[in-house]
Design a protein around this motif. Sequence first.
Motif, PDB file in Angstrom:
ATOM      1  N   LYS A 150       0.846  -1.186   0.000  1.00  0.00           N
ATOM      2  CA  LYS A 150       0.000   0.000   0.000  1.00  0.00           C
ATOM      3  C   LYS A 150       0.883   1.238   0.000  1.00  0.00           C
ATOM      4  O   LYS A 150       1.800   1.356   0.807  1.00  0.00           O
ATOM      5  N   ARG A 151       0.582   2.167  -0.916  1.00  0.00           N
ATOM      6  CA  ARG A 151       1.352   3.397  -1.058  1.00  0.00           C
ATOM      7  C   ARG A 151       0.411   4.589  -0.887  1.00  0.00           C
ATOM      8  O   ARG A 151      -0.664   4.636  -1.512  1.00  0.00           O
ATOM      9  N   ASN A 152       0.801   5.536  -0.038  1.00  0.00           N
ATOM     10  CA  ASN A 152      -0.014   6.719   0.221  1.00  0.00           C
ATOM     11  C   ASN A 152       0.739   7.982  -0.162  1.00  0.00           C
ATOM     12  O   ASN A 152       1.964   8.062   0.006  1.00  0.00           O
ATOM     13  N   VAL A 153       0.001   8.975  -0.653  1.00  0.00           N
ATOM     14  CA  VAL A 153       0.583  10.261  -1.014  1.00  0.00           C
ATOM     15  C   VAL A 153      -0.414  11.360  -0.645  1.00  0.00           C
ATOM     16  O   VAL A 153      -1.621  11.216  -0.885  1.00  0.00           O
ATOM     17  N   TYR A 154       0.108  12.443  -0.059  1.00  0.00           N
ATOM     18  CA  TYR A 154      -0.760  13.577   0.262  1.00  0.00           C
ATOM     19  C   TYR A 154      -0.026  14.881  -0.032  1.00  0.00           C
ATOM     20  O   TYR A 154       1.176  15.007   0.250  1.00  0.00           O
ATOM     21  N   ALA A 155      -0.749  15.838  -0.593  1.00  0.00           N
ATOM     22  CA  ALA A 155      -0.212  17.174  -0.804  1.00  0.00           C
ATOM     23  C   ALA A 155      -1.365  18.169  -0.769  1.00  0.00           C
ATOM     24  O   ALA A 155      -2.463  17.886  -1.293  1.00  0.00           O
ATOM     25  N   SER A 156      -1.132  19.288  -0.166  1.00  0.00           N
ATOM     26  CA  SER A 156      -2.176  20.308  -0.057  1.00  0.00           C
ATOM     27  C   SER A 156      -2.071  21.304  -1.209  1.00  0.00           C
ATOM     28  O   SER A 156      -1.024  21.445  -1.846  1.00  0.00           O
ATOM     29  N   ASP A 157      -3.206  21.967  -1.443  1.00  0.00           N
ATOM     30  CA  ASP A 157      -3.288  23.083  -2.389  1.00  0.00           C
ATOM     31  C   ASP A 157      -2.745  22.688  -3.770  1.00  0.00           C
ATOM     32  O   ASP A 157      -1.774  23.259  -4.263  1.00  0.00           O
ATOM     33  N   GLN A 158      -3.419  21.731  -4.389  1.00  0.00           N
ATOM     34  CA  GLN A 158      -3.081  21.282  -5.736  1.00  0.00           C
ATOM     35  C   GLN A 158      -4.188  21.696  -6.702  1.00  0.00           C
ATOM     36  O   GLN A 158      -5.386  21.555  -6.389  1.00  0.00           O
ATOM     37  N   TYR A 159      -3.824  22.208  -7.863  1.00  0.00           N
ATOM     38  CA  TYR A 159      -4.832  22.555  -8.875  1.00  0.00           C
ATOM     39  C   TYR A 159      -5.190  21.275  -9.618  1.00  0.00           C
ATOM     40  O   TYR A 159      -4.359  20.657 -10.295  1.00  0.00           O
ATOM     41  N   VAL A 160      -6.464  20.855  -9.498  1.00  0.00           N
ATOM     42  CA  VAL A 160      -6.906  19.576 -10.031  1.00  0.00           C
ATOM     43  C   VAL A 160      -8.222  19.778 -10.779  1.00  0.00           C
ATOM     44  O   VAL A 160      -9.078  20.560 -10.346  1.00  0.00           O
TER      45      VAL A 160
END
Length: 722
Positions: A458-468
């Motif tokens: 299991k791989r997790n990734v988090y980042a705030s304030d991304q234009y999506v």
Amino acid sequence: MFRARLATTIAGFILPFPITAFAQSDLSELLDMPLEALSDTKVVSATKTALSLADIPAATYVITAKEIKRSGVRSVADALTLAPGLHVAKFSNYDWGVSARTTNEAMSNSMLVMVDGRSVFNPMFSGVDWDLIPVSLDNIDHIEVVLGPVGTIWGGNAVHAVINIITVDAEDAPKRHVSAAVGNYHYQEYQAHHAGKVSDNLFMSGYAEFVQHMPWTSDQEIVQPHQDYRVYTERFGLRGDYQHFDKTVSFQLGGIRSREDYQWGLYQPHFLNGGEDVDDFAPYQTEMLAEEYFGGVKYLQELGEDRHWEQQLWITYSSSDGSDRNAYFTRYDSETSYQDANFFGGHLTLGLNYRFIDEYFRPYSADESLLSPYVRVADEQGYGNKSIAGYFNFIYPITDSTTVMLGNRWQYFDINHETYSQPQLRVMQKLTDGQSVWAGWGRALVTPARDGRSAHFKRNVYASDQYVCVQLAPNNVYCGDFDRYRTTTYVGKEELKAPEVDTFEVGYKFYEKNNVSFDVNLFYSEESNIPVWAYDPNSSGAMIVTGNSSPGTVGTLVESIVYRKEERVSSKTSGGEIALKWLVSKDLQVNANYSYKRIKAEFDGAESLAIKQLLKTYENEPQHLASAQVMWDVTDSFWVSSVLHYASGTDPDDILANAEQVAWPDVVTWDLLFGLQPFYKGLEMTLTVENLFNDQINEFPESYNGFDNGTQYWLELDWFLP
């Protein structure tokens, strides 16, 4: 493999979606082995019977102790570039990918690696951790490389190649030898070796080593904040050889311990912290530990002039606390074999093998599973993994010039309750005293393991304030600033079939004693049940969580991506290898080899665009490999050696949207060594330069997130005490 990845490296890449010339006088005969002796060298890895290289109907090669020392390598993986057919790619300053006749990928498990016949592999994925092989290079007598299937003799994983590292007998091991080496990138290595005669029948030897270096020799910006990190490796070994009349006993103890400075941490998604404005990732420095310890005994009893019985018992303990392989294993191996060199005029080998592995995977809490950069979990933490095998191999001379070899192994694996047959048939025809042709067919399989079955990644990734841009409905796409949390789960398949490979080979051997040895062979392999990760759209999805997001964002995009293991891919691989050893004069030797392979993958079922991309990715492998080694004794006390290595790049199919990222680069490396012996009163000196004129080279595709490797140099002093 590839344990040096930083948690920040993963987030950053995904979110955008020595050595002496001669060990000592006691080893001079071994290190100066002429080509005549090489052609008569007894090799056991192809048949478990001591046969000369010239008499083996298989693609078999030997890397001698002198060639290892004159190459300046500091690892077994790097030494394998001296043999044909092996793709050795350096990932970081202590991680490698090594493959033979197939794809080069993380956790590759289609090649069997052994030290004196004892398997060295990580039972989690039944592959090799190349930085954790517990052997001292100065204690290696030679390395035997057999390309192609040797499953009849050795069982699971002897699919595309067998690497058997043969250590020096206790009687011939280095005596009163200490050495020290220092170089750039904070490289330091210290060794002590000693051997001696305990009694008329017993010899013992031992060694201890310590190595320190930086994890990366890279100028890349991403590793610069962590260039104070170090990797510390300790090895030790003890061997005793006892012989009395018709009995021979050999016992070994040894181990390796690797400590790596490491950055770890947990993600801190705003929506799980009540919208509190905290850093996306909370890092901390720690130390990752991996180790292996082993002990074993071999007992050989002569039963007559042509018959003998051998019993081997090994106990191996290995563990790692890295999140991608946080587990420990205790392995028990028993091997009983009987040989009759005059069984109806032929040579018969019978054997029985039993293996039991006590496995334990560390459990993770719910928070760790959600917030760690990656974890590997198992359905059940503890497991007893058993296998049992019986085999025979019969070598029969039909005529004075024609020999046939026939054998089979039946192997049962408790992990999937299946029994597999691994047969082989080979024939050799001698043309003249120095020439022969051979042909062979064999079948082998990959040892089943829990990874990809009942163990999941299991791989997790988090980042705030991304234009999506988010597609809310078929005709409704919304774009804005979001926090983004993605979890990707690679789910194993309990009933996964074991990959099986059938290989057909033909070869030609030429030996002109004292001058030239030349081997050329062609192969064609068919591999079935190849496991691949297939995207599961039914289990994948995304949702928007409003509220409690970081300042200036409209919510959190939570994505769940699921891949499942499938074995509906097969492949057909063809190619060949050429190897030349040429003693130009008594002071100059040239070794060269070239290899070619081409992979064609197929899918059992309808081929969608995603499947076609998967197949083209699988086929995307370097096709041309070459290396050359020149060893020149300029004077009696001064020598020069050089190793040139080449791996071709790839031009992936245009169907791959990320073709540039998955393309393998062209790799050319040049290593240069100078040696003085003796330098001063028992002192010998070696200066080695690695990656000369090719600083900051990356040997992997961009998609692998490999590290650039810089030019390294080090000076080694060896002192042979009186």
